[in-house]
Design an enzyme around this catalytic site. Structure first.
Site, PDB file in Angstrom:
ATOM      1  N   GLY A  46       0.754  -1.040  -0.008  1.00  0.00           N
ATOM      2  CA  GLY A  46       0.122   0.033  -0.048  1.00  0.00           C
ATOM      3  C   GLY A  46       0.929   1.378  -0.169  1.00  0.00           C
ATOM      4  N   GLN A  51       3.513   9.966   0.793  1.00  0.00           N
ATOM      5  CA  GLN A  51       4.610   9.298   0.707  1.00  0.00           C
ATOM      6  C   GLN A  51       5.468   9.421  -0.458  1.00  0.00           C
ATOM      7  OE1 GLN A  51       2.731   5.263   2.005  1.00  0.00           O
ATOM      8  NE2 GLN A  51       4.725   4.897   3.150  1.00  0.00           N
ATOM      9  N   CYS A  97       6.563  -0.256   6.894  1.00  0.00           N
ATOM     10  CA  CYS A  97       6.306   0.988   6.260  1.00  0.00           C
ATOM     11  C   CYS A  97       7.234   1.209   5.219  1.00  0.00           C
ATOM     12  CB  CYS A  97       5.943   2.166   7.126  1.00  0.00           C
ATOM     13  SG  CYS A  97       5.336   3.404   6.222  1.00  0.00           S
ATOM     14  N   LEU A  98       6.790   1.555   3.917  1.00  0.00           N
ATOM     15  CA  LEU A  98       8.103   1.846   2.932  1.00  0.00           C
ATOM     16  C   LEU A  98       8.623   3.273   3.335  1.00  0.00           C
ATOM     17  CD1 LEU A  98       6.068   1.068  -0.246  1.00  0.00           C
ATOM     18  CD2 LEU A  98       7.992  -0.338   0.906  1.00  0.00           C
ATOM     19  N   HIS A 139      -3.538   1.469   7.694  1.00  0.00           N
ATOM     20  CA  HIS A 139      -2.500   2.188   7.754  1.00  0.00           C
ATOM     21  C   HIS A 139      -2.285   3.124   6.887  1.00  0.00           C
ATOM     22  CE1 HIS A 139       2.202   1.504   7.637  1.00  0.00           C
ATOM     23  NE2 HIS A 139       1.994   2.086   6.820  1.00  0.00           N
ATOM     24  N   GLU A 140      -2.679   3.082   5.418  1.00  0.00           N
ATOM     25  CA  GLU A 140      -2.645   4.188   4.616  1.00  0.00           C
ATOM     26  C   GLU A 140      -3.263   5.405   5.001  1.00  0.00           C
ATOM     27  OE1 GLU A 140      -0.151   3.579   2.968  1.00  0.00           O
ATOM     28  OE2 GLU A 140      -0.063   1.729   3.036  1.00  0.00           O
ATOM     29  N   HIS A 143      -1.484   7.483   7.246  1.00  0.00           N
ATOM     30  CA  HIS A 143      -0.485   8.410   6.497  1.00  0.00           C
ATOM     31  C   HIS A 143      -1.270   9.548   6.070  1.00  0.00           C
ATOM     32  CE1 HIS A 143       3.164   6.361   6.138  1.00  0.00           C
ATOM     33  NE2 HIS A 143       2.682   5.276   5.746  1.00  0.00           N
TER      34      HIS A 143
HETATM   35 ZN    ZN Z   1       3.326   3.277   5.455  1.00  0.00          ZN
END
Ligand code: ZN
Length: 455
Positions: A46, A51, A97-98, A139-140, A143
């Site tokens: 995701g 991000q 998380c990326l 989670h997204e 963000h």
């Molecule tokens: Zn993340």
């Protein structure tokens, strides 16, 4: 690790609240496509628009499991998503998380949600999701509100604003602490790590893992040859740290450094201090056959592991634990404990308490600690094999050949050796090793008398 097109912590762009999308034009579609590309290139499940540096309420998700038994998540693009309803039932899962390389922390979330969103044409869509998909959507959406994994894993850490932190650490297991601090609301003003060292057979110069991650996160890095160098002290002072977090830095901190940060130095130690002070606490916990150990976050003073305790947590040692697995089991809970304890400590609301009780000391392990003494009871040999894993590893001399003993367990009063490695050969099952012609191998272990041989 390489630089990615994804914004990494501690970039403040990840902390902003994203704006509602009101214009549904081709540019929005292009943004979604770029996000998909970035997510797939980084093998993510995701991604949220902040991000990639776009403060808009847009998220994408997709997951194709390698194991077909796992549920796939179809490509989903959600504009202005909101959770309208969440199940009371929750579960825990390690979330990465990326934007936070090197960190996974357990996060509790509702297992099922209803969400309302729009598609790229602005049409209303209703989503009902459970399991992994529900988790990723939450989670997204986090963000979009500037919320990151550590805020969820250790909610108290959201009070960590403006704390100036210097991190000191060197090996791979110190990396997640740095990642966690960098993704908390504390401010990492500097990273001090070990020097580059020649390693391996070809003596190639290798950077410490903490240096690599610090550079990836654009944090200022220092590698001092000696902390006794007055110039090092000046550079440290100039960082004006409130607190220093030390995780396996590798050198003793000189006493003229200790007084500089307002809150001193906090160290993570892998025992229940004052037990097992010194450099090999968790290895010695296994060696001694302890049923429990734990970790201690304490304030450094002039002694070795003698300072007052901020947090201490107990942990059960499993009968199969190696030093590697035991240390691994302490990383996440100690990160969470650190993040949870720091805000009150920084605000002067919690005072570290002096150590009390019986103390014991450990020393640095050497290669020689891996040599098996067959005169010892099998129980202690079995513990030694687990305690010396991954380093220095246990070994015994069979004739003129050195045999590494990687793993073993007890059956009745016999040692059952599972995996061995003769010099210059790959690891193999002990049975295969015994059967491979040389009679002297069998004779050796028959003489030892403590090892199960009919395998
Ligand atoms: Zn993340």
């Amino acid at each position: 690790m390489s630089k990615s097109d994804i914004i990494l912590v501690p970039d403040l762009a990840l902390r902003a609240k994203a704006k509602k999308v009101t214009i549904f034009n081709p540019a929005l579609r292009t943004l979604a496509n770029n996000m998909l590309k970035a997510m797939r290139a980084n093998r993510g499940m995701g991604l949220a628009a902040p991000q990639v540096g776009q403060p808009q309420r847009l998220i994408v998700l997709e997951y194709e499991p390698e194991d077909k038994a796992d549920a796939a998540i179809p490509l989903t693009i959600l504009v202005n998503p909101t959770v309208t309803d969440a199940s009371r039932e929750t579960d825990w899962l390690d979330e990465g998380c990326l934007s936070i390389p090197g960190l996974e922390l357990p996060v509790e979330r509702p297992i099922q949600i209803n969400a309302l969103a729009q598609n790229l044409d602005g049409k209303r869509v209703k989503i009902r999701a459970k399991g992994l998909m529900a988790r990723i959507i939450q989670h997204e959406i986090d963000h979009l509100d500037g919320i990151l994994v550590p805020d969820r894993a250790a909610p108290a850490s959201t009070r960590l604003t403006d704390l100036r932190v210097v991190f000191m650490g060197t090996p791979a297991f110190a990396v997640p602490y740095l990642s966690a601090l960098a993704s908390s609301r504390a401010r990492i003003v500097g990273v001090i790590t070990g020097t580059d060292k020649p390693t391996g057979r070809d003596q190639k110069t290798t950077q410490p893992p903490v240096k690599k991650i610090a550079e990836l996160l654009n944090l200022p890095v220092w590698q001092f040859e000696s902390l006794k160098d007055p110039l090092a002290l000046e550079q440290f002072k100039a960082l004006r740290p409130d607190v220093v977090i030390v995780v396996a830095y590798g050198k003793i901190i000189p006493s003229n450094w200790l007084a500089i940060p307002r809150l001193g130095f906090l160290n993570v130690h892998y025992s229940l201090l004052p037990a097992l002070r010194g450099p090999s606490p968790h290895q010695n916990a296994i060696l001694a056959g302890l049923k429990q150990t734990g970790f201690t976050i304490f304030q450094l003073d002039k002694g070795i592991d003698t300072g007052p305790i901020l947090v201490q947590k107990r942990l059960t040692i499993k009968p199969t634990d190696t030093s590697e697995s035991l240390l691994a089991a302490m990383i996440q809970p100690s990160i969470i404990a650190l993040l949870a304890a720091l805000p009150d400590f920084a605000a002067g609301l919690s005072q570290p308490r002096p150590q009390s009780g019986n103390s014991s000391q450990t020393r640095l392990l050497t290669k020689a600690d891996g040599e098996i003494d067959w005169q010892k009871p099998v129980e202690s040999i079995e513990r030694q094999i687990r305690a010396m894993q991954p380093w220095p590893g246990c070994y015994t001399q069979v004739g003129d050949e050195r045999l590494l003993v990687h793993s073993a367990h007890l059956e009745a009063d016999k040692l059952v050796i599972d995996t061995v490695q003769p010099a210059g050969r790959p690891p193999m099952a002990f049975g295969d090793y015994l059967r491979s012609n040389q009679a002297n191998r069998l004779t050796f272990f028959q003489r030892v008398g403590k090892v199960k041989l009919d395998i």
